[in-house]
Design an enzyme around this catalytic site. Sequence first.
Site, PDB file in Angstrom:
ATOM      1  N   ASP A 108       0.853  -1.184   0.000  1.00 13.58           N
ATOM      2  CA  ASP A 108       0.000   0.000   0.000  1.00 13.58           C
ATOM      3  C   ASP A 108       0.888   1.233   0.000  1.00 13.58           C
ATOM      4  OD1 ASP A 108      -2.361  -1.441   0.048  1.00 13.58           O
ATOM      5  OD2 ASP A 108      -2.494  -1.454   2.230  1.00 13.58           O
ATOM      6  N   ASP A 159      -7.191  -1.664  -4.465  1.00 16.46           N
ATOM      7  CA  ASP A 159      -8.277  -1.256  -3.580  1.00 16.46           C
ATOM      8  C   ASP A 159      -9.221  -0.296  -4.290  1.00 16.46           C
ATOM      9  OD1 ASP A 159      -7.035  -2.763  -1.615  1.00 16.46           O
ATOM     10  OD2 ASP A 159      -5.987  -1.041  -0.747  1.00 16.46           O
TER      11      ASP A 159
END
Length: 206
Positions: free
Chosen positions: A151, A165
């Site tokens: 991330d 995401d």
Amino acid sequence: MPDLQGEAGAALTSEESADEQHTAPTKQKRPSAQLIALLVGVAVVGYGLDQATKAWASNSLDPARPKQLVGSLLQLRLTHNPGAAFSIATNATWVLTIVAAAVIVATIFFARRLRSKPWACALGLLIGGALGNLTDRFVRAPGGGKGHVVDFLELPHWPIFNVADCCVVTAACLIALLAFLGIGIDGRRAGDDKTDSPESTKDADV
């Protein structure tokens, strides 16, 4: 003298034949090559962008030194997330791996009924995003389905996330919108006539 019994029998047989044709279930057509190509194209683009940006982030960003991309609104902060999207369920990595695989399989199964371009985009985004994070589970440390997802995108007061995401969330919003509008995966709106008319055999634009 007219054969009334013969005429009545022929008429009854004709009516029964017409009723059978009307009530017989129509054979469901497969999605067109155009819709399949759209779904696959969206999935490939989403997956490619996710993996490319993760590779760049892993090689270019320092976890201890975040970079501002759009001032304080959007920053680049490298993290490795053992949980789901937005760092949810960080202690259930194996469960998340199984769920992601099940989502991909279920999406491919439902795609057999695909007759709508917006649904093709939604399912493509869902597959691309789920497959992007699932790839991390197997190729990144510690691997074996327990790998940590890369991330690197951070908004104020929001968990750090990635392109996969974004794909999954966008797909969920699009599916919710289509459901709200009453548009099914087969392109029909709620309450539409279910008969197999010539118009119903064409790919829906909605």
